[in-house]
Write a protein that holds these residues in place. Structure first.
Motif, mmCIF file in Angstrom:
data_model
loop_
_atom_site.group_PDB
_atom_site.id
_atom_site.type_symbol
_atom_site.label_atom_id
_atom_site.label_comp_id
_atom_site.label_asym_id
_atom_site.label_seq_id
_atom_site.Cartn_x
_atom_site.Cartn_y
_atom_site.Cartn_z
ATOM 1 N N LEU A 23 -32.147 20.235 -57.519
ATOM 2 C CA LEU A 23 -31.358 19.691 -58.619
ATOM 3 C C LEU A 23 -30.748 20.828 -59.447
ATOM 4 C CD1 LEU A 23 -30.761 16.944 -60.224
ATOM 5 C CD2 LEU A 23 -32.668 17.666 -61.687
ATOM 6 N N THR A 24 -29.456 20.721 -59.734
ATOM 7 C CA THR A 24 -28.779 21.740 -60.550
ATOM 8 C C THR A 24 -28.270 21.197 -61.881
ATOM 9 O OG1 THR A 24 -26.642 21.334 -59.474
ATOM 10 C CG2 THR A 24 -28.056 23.028 -58.497
ATOM 11 N N ALA A 25 -28.020 19.889 -61.967
ATOM 12 C CA ALA A 25 -27.521 19.301 -63.213
ATOM 13 C C ALA A 25 -27.960 17.850 -63.286
ATOM 14 C CB ALA A 25 -25.999 19.395 -63.288
ATOM 15 N N LEU A 26 -28.325 17.437 -64.500
ATOM 16 C CA LEU A 26 -28.823 16.080 -64.699
ATOM 17 C C LEU A 26 -28.432 15.609 -66.093
ATOM 18 C CD1 LEU A 26 -30.671 13.716 -63.678
ATOM 19 C CD2 LEU A 26 -32.571 14.926 -64.760
ATOM 20 N N GLN A 27 -28.057 14.338 -66.185
ATOM 21 C CA GLN A 27 -27.827 13.742 -67.492
ATOM 22 C C GLN A 27 -28.079 12.243 -67.399
ATOM 23 O OE1 GLN A 27 -23.606 14.700 -68.068
ATOM 24 N NE2 GLN A 27 -23.131 12.514 -67.930
ATOM 25 N N GLY A 28 -28.382 11.643 -68.535
ATOM 26 C CA GLY A 28 -28.574 10.204 -68.583
ATOM 27 C C GLY A 28 -28.736 9.731 -70.010
ATOM 28 N N ARG A 29 -28.237 8.539 -70.290
ATOM 29 C CA ARG A 29 -28.402 7.909 -71.598
ATOM 30 C C ARG A 29 -29.396 6.772 -71.449
ATOM 31 N NH1 ARG A 29 -26.149 3.805 -74.821
ATOM 32 N NH2 ARG A 29 -24.867 3.071 -73.102
ATOM 33 N N PHE A 30 -30.411 6.745 -72.297
ATOM 34 C CA PHE A 30 -31.472 5.749 -72.201
ATOM 35 C C PHE A 30 -31.002 4.470 -72.893
ATOM 36 C CE2 PHE A 30 -33.645 9.931 -72.252
ATOM 37 C CZ PHE A 30 -34.018 9.932 -70.914
ATOM 38 N N SER A 31 -30.730 3.453 -72.074
ATOM 39 C CA SER A 31 -30.074 2.242 -72.559
ATOM 40 C C SER A 31 -31.027 1.083 -72.775
ATOM 41 C CB SER A 31 -28.987 1.799 -71.564
ATOM 42 O OG SER A 31 -28.102 2.845 -71.276
ATOM 43 N N GLY A 32 -32.216 1.139 -72.212
ATOM 44 C CA GLY A 32 -33.141 0.020 -72.329
ATOM 45 C C GLY A 32 -34.528 0.423 -71.874
ATOM 46 N N PRO A 33 -35.540 -0.386 -72.207
ATOM 47 C CA PRO A 33 -36.924 -0.042 -71.881
ATOM 48 C C PRO A 33 -37.272 -0.314 -70.422
ATOM 49 C CG PRO A 33 -36.855 -2.167 -72.966
ATOM 50 C CD PRO A 33 -35.447 -1.648 -72.987
ATOM 51 N N VAL A 34 -38.227 0.467 -69.933
ATOM 52 C CA VAL A 34 -38.814 0.271 -68.610
ATOM 53 C C VAL A 34 -40.316 0.120 -68.807
ATOM 54 C CG1 VAL A 34 -39.255 1.325 -66.351
ATOM 55 C CG2 VAL A 34 -37.004 1.579 -67.440
ATOM 56 N N LEU A 35 -40.913 -0.850 -68.136
ATOM 57 C CA LEU A 35 -42.348 -1.047 -68.201
ATOM 58 C C LEU A 35 -42.996 -0.482 -66.944
ATOM 59 C CD1 LEU A 35 -42.508 -4.726 -69.515
ATOM 60 C CD2 LEU A 35 -42.652 -2.613 -70.832
ATOM 61 N N PRO A 36 -44.124 0.204 -67.078
ATOM 62 C CA PRO A 36 -44.820 0.718 -65.889
ATOM 63 C C PRO A 36 -45.103 -0.420 -64.901
ATOM 64 C CG PRO A 36 -45.794 1.613 -67.886
ATOM 65 C CD PRO A 36 -44.831 0.548 -68.325
ATOM 66 N N GLY A 37 -44.716 -0.205 -63.660
ATOM 67 C CA GLY A 37 -44.846 -1.234 -62.641
ATOM 68 C C GLY A 37 -43.538 -1.914 -62.298
ATOM 69 N N ASP A 38 -42.498 -1.688 -63.123
ATOM 70 C CA ASP A 38 -41.188 -2.271 -62.838
ATOM 71 C C ASP A 38 -40.605 -1.712 -61.540
ATOM 72 O OD1 ASP A 38 -41.022 -3.898 -65.063
ATOM 73 O OD2 ASP A 38 -39.781 -2.514 -66.237
ATOM 74 N N THR A 39 -39.871 -2.567 -60.839
ATOM 75 C CA THR A 39 -39.035 -2.129 -59.727
ATOM 76 C C THR A 39 -37.596 -2.132 -60.219
ATOM 77 O OG1 THR A 39 -40.542 -3.001 -58.047
ATOM 78 C CG2 THR A 39 -38.265 -2.648 -57.390
ATOM 79 N N LEU A 40 -36.944 -0.980 -60.111
ATOM 80 C CA LEU A 40 -35.615 -0.780 -60.657
ATOM 81 C C LEU A 40 -34.592 -0.604 -59.545
ATOM 82 C CD1 LEU A 40 -36.770 1.891 -63.264
ATOM 83 C CD2 LEU A 40 -36.558 -0.575 -63.656
ATOM 84 N N GLU A 41 -33.339 -0.869 -59.887
ATOM 85 C CA GLU A 41 -32.259 -0.679 -58.915
ATOM 86 C C GLU A 41 -31.362 0.448 -59.400
ATOM 87 O OE1 GLU A 41 -31.715 -3.884 -60.871
ATOM 88 O OE2 GLU A 41 -33.697 -4.381 -60.107
ATOM 89 N N VAL A 42 -31.053 1.383 -58.510
ATOM 90 C CA VAL A 42 -30.140 2.468 -58.861
ATOM 91 C C VAL A 42 -28.906 2.374 -57.973
ATOM 92 C CG1 VAL A 42 -31.250 4.171 -57.318
ATOM 93 C CG2 VAL A 42 -29.865 4.946 -59.257
ATOM 94 N N GLU A 43 -27.742 2.480 -58.599
ATOM 95 C CA GLU A 43 -26.476 2.547 -57.875
ATOM 96 C C GLU A 43 -25.890 3.931 -58.109
ATOM 97 O OE1 GLU A 43 -22.337 -0.021 -57.242
ATOM 98 O OE2 GLU A 43 -23.526 -0.300 -59.069
ATOM 99 N N SER A 44 -25.516 4.603 -57.031
ATOM 100 C CA SER A 44 -25.016 5.969 -57.153
ATOM 101 C C SER A 44 -23.741 6.143 -56.351
ATOM 102 C CB SER A 44 -26.072 6.979 -56.698
ATOM 103 O OG SER A 44 -26.390 6.794 -55.328
ATOM 104 N N TRP A 45 -23.004 7.219 -56.710
ATOM 105 C CA TRP A 45 -21.737 7.514 -56.073
ATOM 106 C C TRP A 45 -21.742 8.961 -55.568
ATOM 107 C CZ3 TRP A 45 -22.456 4.318 -60.169
ATOM 108 C CH2 TRP A 45 -21.931 3.025 -60.069
ATOM 109 N N PRO A 46 -20.864 9.296 -54.619
ATOM 110 C CA PRO A 46 -20.887 10.634 -54.001
ATOM 111 C C PRO A 46 -20.714 11.789 -54.978
ATOM 112 C CG PRO A 46 -19.592 9.127 -52.653
ATOM 113 C CD PRO A 46 -19.904 8.397 -53.933
ATOM 114 N N ASP A 47 -20.070 11.562 -56.122
ATOM 115 C CA ASP A 47 -19.868 12.658 -57.077
ATOM 116 C C ASP A 47 -21.104 12.942 -57.933
ATOM 117 O OD1 ASP A 47 -19.863 10.422 -58.677
ATOM 118 O OD2 ASP A 47 -17.863 10.741 -59.523
ATOM 119 N N GLY A 48 -22.188 12.174 -57.713
ATOM 120 C CA GLY A 48 -23.422 12.389 -58.459
ATOM 121 C C GLY A 48 -23.661 11.394 -59.569
ATOM 122 N N ASP A 49 -22.648 10.596 -59.924
ATOM 123 C CA ASP A 49 -22.834 9.593 -60.967
ATOM 124 C C ASP A 49 -23.809 8.519 -60.509
ATOM 125 O OD1 ASP A 49 -21.016 10.997 -62.444
ATOM 126 O OD2 ASP A 49 -19.425 9.484 -62.342
#
Length: 260
Positions: free
Chosen positions: A215-241
């Motif tokens: 990893l060389t660069a990382l950013q993110g805005r925390f928009s909502g809570p996550v509870l331990p045990g949650d299964t989350l969905e991530v959508e990503s694009w080739p430019d790293g977004d």
């Protein structure tokens, strides 16, 4: 004392040491598996760059301890710029400062920068009730851009993850004590934002055919809570977004992860 008076404040320097056990504990806490030998086995160990954020956590804690804001403040967003790999063991000389304080009207945002030879990290801390001092608002969020659908993947958290991640340094009570989390409107302790962010990078590295330690660069805005045990969905694009969602609702937005 106005929130504006904290802008430019030097938070000091710290030399923080660590060893292989700290590195391995961190990797397990953010979701590395026992089969990820280069993350959890000392003979092959590589250090996740996000481990550096646990070493730098003292700086925003110093600002909180100095009374810049109260316990209503939340971690709004995080950036990390990696210059070189972290050694398997050693000590980092870190310097911290408040770069800017932005006036959002009903709240202030404190930008805390921590730097060392290996990385630069910026915490943006959202402090309700401290705005309205006549300062600059700072950059506004850009309007969402319509783009083709990205690559979907799953980020799986586990029930004991917040309790385990606390051992890496973030011991805020909202991550372990239901009474504390209830005071912020959460019936159960929530997962640390930096833990969620780091866990997501493991999945994104796999999706991009990269190693998470690259990893060389990382950013993110925390928009909502996550509870331990949650299964989350991530959508990503080739430019790293990327965007991370819980039941379709963003929990990390404006995300970006770049690997060498």
């Amino acid at each position: 004392m106005s929130a504006a008076d904290w802008a430019g404040r030097d938070l000091g320097e710290r030399t923080i040491g660590y060893d292989e056990k700290d590195v391995i504990l961190y990797a397990l806490a953010v979701g590395a598996q026992a089969t990820d030998l280069d993350l959890v086995f000392e003979d092959r160990l590589r250090v996740l760059p996000t481990f550096g954020l646990t070493l730098a956590q003292w700086a925003p804690d110093v600002l909180a301890g100095a009374g810049a804001f109260d316990d209503r403040a939340v971690h709004g967003s995080q950036t990390l710029e990696v210059r070189r790999p972290l050694p398997r063991t050693g000590a980092l000389r870190l310097s911290g400062r408040v770069s800017e304080v932005w006036d959002k009207g009903s709240a202030a945002i404190f930008d805390v920068i921590v730097e060392c030879e290996e990385f630069t990290a910026t915490w943006s801390l959202f402090a309700p009730g401290l705005g309205g001092f006549g300062g600059e608002r700072g950059a506004s969020r850009t309007a969402p851009v319509t783009r083709p659908g990205g690559i979907g993947a799953v980020v799986r958290t586990f029930p004991t993850q917040a309790a385990l991640y606390r051992l890496t340094g973030d011991r805020h009570h909202i991550h372990i004590n239901p009474e504390a989390s209830a005071r912020i409107g959460q019936p159960r302790p929530i997962l640390q934002g930096l833990c969620t962010l780091a866990s997501t990078t493991l999945v994104l590295a796999t999706e991009q055919g990269a190693h998470p330690a690259d990893l060389t660069a990382l950013q993110g805005r925390f928009s909502g809570p996550v509870l331990p045990g949650d299964t989350l969905e991530v959508e990503s694009w080739p430019d790293g977004d990327f965007e991370l969602r819980r039941d379709g609702v963003p929990v990390i937005s404006d995300g970006r992860a770049v690997f060498a």
